[in-house]
Design an enzyme around this catalytic site. Structure first.
Site, mmCIF file in Angstrom:
data_model
loop_
_atom_site.group_PDB
_atom_site.id
_atom_site.type_symbol
_atom_site.label_atom_id
_atom_site.label_comp_id
_atom_site.label_asym_id
_atom_site.label_seq_id
_atom_site.Cartn_x
_atom_site.Cartn_y
_atom_site.Cartn_z
ATOM 1 N N TYR A 200 0.879 -1.178 0.000
ATOM 2 C CA TYR A 200 0.000 0.000 0.000
ATOM 3 C C TYR A 200 0.912 1.222 0.000
ATOM 4 O O TYR A 200 1.688 1.397 0.948
ATOM 5 C CB TYR A 200 -0.857 0.027 1.259
ATOM 6 C CG TYR A 200 -1.915 -1.064 1.350
ATOM 7 C CD1 TYR A 200 -3.230 -0.821 0.970
ATOM 8 C CD2 TYR A 200 -1.612 -2.325 1.868
ATOM 9 C CE1 TYR A 200 -4.212 -1.799 1.079
ATOM 10 C CE2 TYR A 200 -2.588 -3.319 1.974
ATOM 11 C CZ TYR A 200 -3.888 -3.042 1.575
ATOM 12 O OH TYR A 200 -4.859 -4.011 1.691
ATOM 13 N N LYS A 296 -12.069 -4.631 3.576
ATOM 14 C CA LYS A 296 -13.092 -5.084 4.533
ATOM 15 C C LYS A 296 -14.458 -5.411 3.931
ATOM 16 O O LYS A 296 -15.279 -6.051 4.597
ATOM 17 C CB LYS A 296 -13.291 -4.005 5.616
ATOM 18 C CG LYS A 296 -12.130 -3.874 6.564
ATOM 19 C CD LYS A 296 -12.103 -5.014 7.565
ATOM 20 C CE LYS A 296 -10.786 -5.188 8.245
ATOM 21 N NZ LYS A 296 -10.004 -6.335 7.791
ATOM 22 N N TYR A 384 -6.670 -5.586 10.515
ATOM 23 C CA TYR A 384 -6.507 -6.053 9.125
ATOM 24 C C TYR A 384 -6.879 -7.531 9.010
ATOM 25 O O TYR A 384 -7.568 -7.928 8.065
ATOM 26 C CB TYR A 384 -5.076 -5.796 8.650
ATOM 27 C CG TYR A 384 -4.913 -5.929 7.149
ATOM 28 C CD1 TYR A 384 -5.104 -4.839 6.307
ATOM 29 C CD2 TYR A 384 -4.586 -7.151 6.569
ATOM 30 C CE1 TYR A 384 -4.979 -4.957 4.926
ATOM 31 C CE2 TYR A 384 -4.455 -7.281 5.193
ATOM 32 C CZ TYR A 384 -4.655 -6.182 4.379
ATOM 33 O OH TYR A 384 -4.531 -6.299 3.013
#
Ligand code: RFL
Ligand code: PHB
Length: 389
Positions: A200, A296, A384
């Site tokens: 990321y 998510k 996470y």
């Protein structure tokens, strides 16, 4: 036609719910607007929490995932040229599974076929009736003919643009929404992934993500303004923008190739409350949307399905309706936690047009804290890999 639970929408939420209920002898009918091929052509999520993996195992839909999925014990976040690794295994003793939503959906269809479940594809004009009574029903058109499906309950698993949420009177619904001033341009390519773990990237030019599906299939994203259109982005322009946003030494290893899918998804946070109204239960994207930064969305759909399937099974097996009564409250408690995580990672990693030098320093300091502070790493890792159900 009559069934016990009418399921609107045959995406991952509807299919997983149907599978868990059918396994326990609860009858369902899934009504899906699109064809099966269309549903299987959508490229979406890539990261499964441990709870989602467990649920797919319980659903008898995990054999291919256990063989082809890739367990990941960490991921990288970058700030300009600096790489920060969060070790999930060390920080909280857990891992995630990298396995595409398309494959999850394919596995669920196969499991449903194995149980002889009823799916009706190509339905139009779905309308929910009498949801405030104990005799709800659904009407729909199929190949020009009108149909009626009677049921005990309706599960609204028809995604953000579906009809279920809108069937709850506006006076009862409370909605929370945040629209971000950018989208993600995603590319799928038959090239080896950049790295063995996800990266990321926070870069002054904007966010980027290097993800994957398998050893010869990569998934990449770059943040783009909402005004951009897919046609504006040639493959070359995409690869050069991605390369510019990754740390130089990492970018050198990027293998490029023709894109086999390219799309832009806007980023949004959205929650509707309550998730139950009378005989209607909302599940997955029909009730909430998160920006994809925290990975998510699909996982929240799975945790909703967990609570809802347990509620239905206790209702039919033991005449115990507590689980159904508590569904909205239990599901929403977890939804809001994932909302917070997705919002905070989105805020930490993206370039916002309105950000000042001060805001960019806040992002830098937050990332440096993540680099050096085990408590910050643990908090990130626990969220996470997925909070317990
Ligand atoms: P879906 O998948 O939208 O399925 C809803 C289904 O309902 C059908 N439908 C109807 N059927 C009958 N009548 C109607 N009136 C209907 N209206 C709609 C639709 O055709 C569809 O088949 O919702 P569901 O099942 O709740 O699943 C949610 C997930 O798809 C979604 O949250 C994730 O894809 C989000 N997401 C990610 N989630 C993760 O957990 N991890 C990730 O890494 C991740 N990455 C992503 C993502 C979503 C993305 N996009 C494109 C929004 C990356 C991206 C780019
Ligand atoms: C993906 O592989 O599509 C993916 C992975 C992680 C995210 C979002 C999307 O946070």
């Amino acid at each position: 036609m009559r069934t016990q639970v009418a399921i609107i929408g045959g995406g991952p939420a509807g299919l997983l719910l149907s599978q868990l209920l059918n396994q326990k002898g609860v009858e369902t009918v899934v009504l899906e607007r699109q064809s099966r091929d269309y549903v299987l052509s959508r490229i979406r999520a890539g990261v499964l929490e441990r709870g989602t993996v467990d649920l797919l195992q319980r659903a008898g839909a995990s054999a291919r995932m256990m063989k082809n999925g890739q367990p990941h014990c960490g991921c990288y976040l970058t700030h300009d040229q600096q790489m920060i690794r969060v070790d999930f295994a060390e920080a909280c003793g857990a891992e995630v599974m990298v396995y595409g939503q398309t494959e999850v959906t394919r596995d669920l269809y196969a499991a449903q076929d194995g149980l002889g479940a009823t799916h009706i594809h190509g339905v139009e004009n779905v309308v929910l009736h009498d949801i405030e009574t104990s005799k709800p029903y659904v009407t729909y058109d199929l190949d020009g003919a009108a149909h009626r499906l009677e049921c005990d309950f309706i599960a609204g698993c028809d995604g953000f643009h579906g009809v279920s949420r809108k069937s709850i009177p506006q006076a009862v619904r409370k909605e929370y929404e945040k629209i971000y001033p950018f989208g993600w341009l995603g590319v799928l390519s038959e090239t080896p992934p950049l790295h063995e773990e996800l990266i990321y990237a926070n870069h002054p030019r904007g966010f980027a993500l290097a993800s994957m599906r398998n050893p010869m299939l990569s998934r990449y994203y770059v943040q783009v303004p909402l005004s951009d259109r897919v046609e504006d982005w040639s493959d070359d322009a995409f690869w050069s923008e991605l390369r510019a946003r990754l740390p130089q030494d990492v970018a050198e290893g990027l293998v490029t190739g023709p894109s086999i899918e390219k799309s832009i998804a806007p980023l949004r946070s959205f929650v509707t409350e309550p998730m139950r109204h009378g005989a209607l239960f909302l599940c997955g994207d029909a009730a909430h949307i998160v920006p994809p930064t925290g990975a998510k969305g699909l996982n929240l759909a799975a945790s909703d399905v967990h609570y809802l399937s347990e509620g239905f099974i206790a209702h039919y097996d033991q005449s115990d309706s507590t689980g159904l009564e508590d569904y909205s409250q239990k599901a929403l408690a977890r939804v809001w936690q994932a909302m917070r995580f997705s919002w905070s990672v989105t805020t930490m990693m993206h370039h916002f047009p309105e950000h000042t030098a001060y805001d960019r320093e806040m992002q830098r300091v937050e990332l440096m804290q993540l680099a050096s502070n085990p408590t910050a790493q643990r908090l990130f890792a626990e969220n996470y890999v997925g909070l317990p159900y």
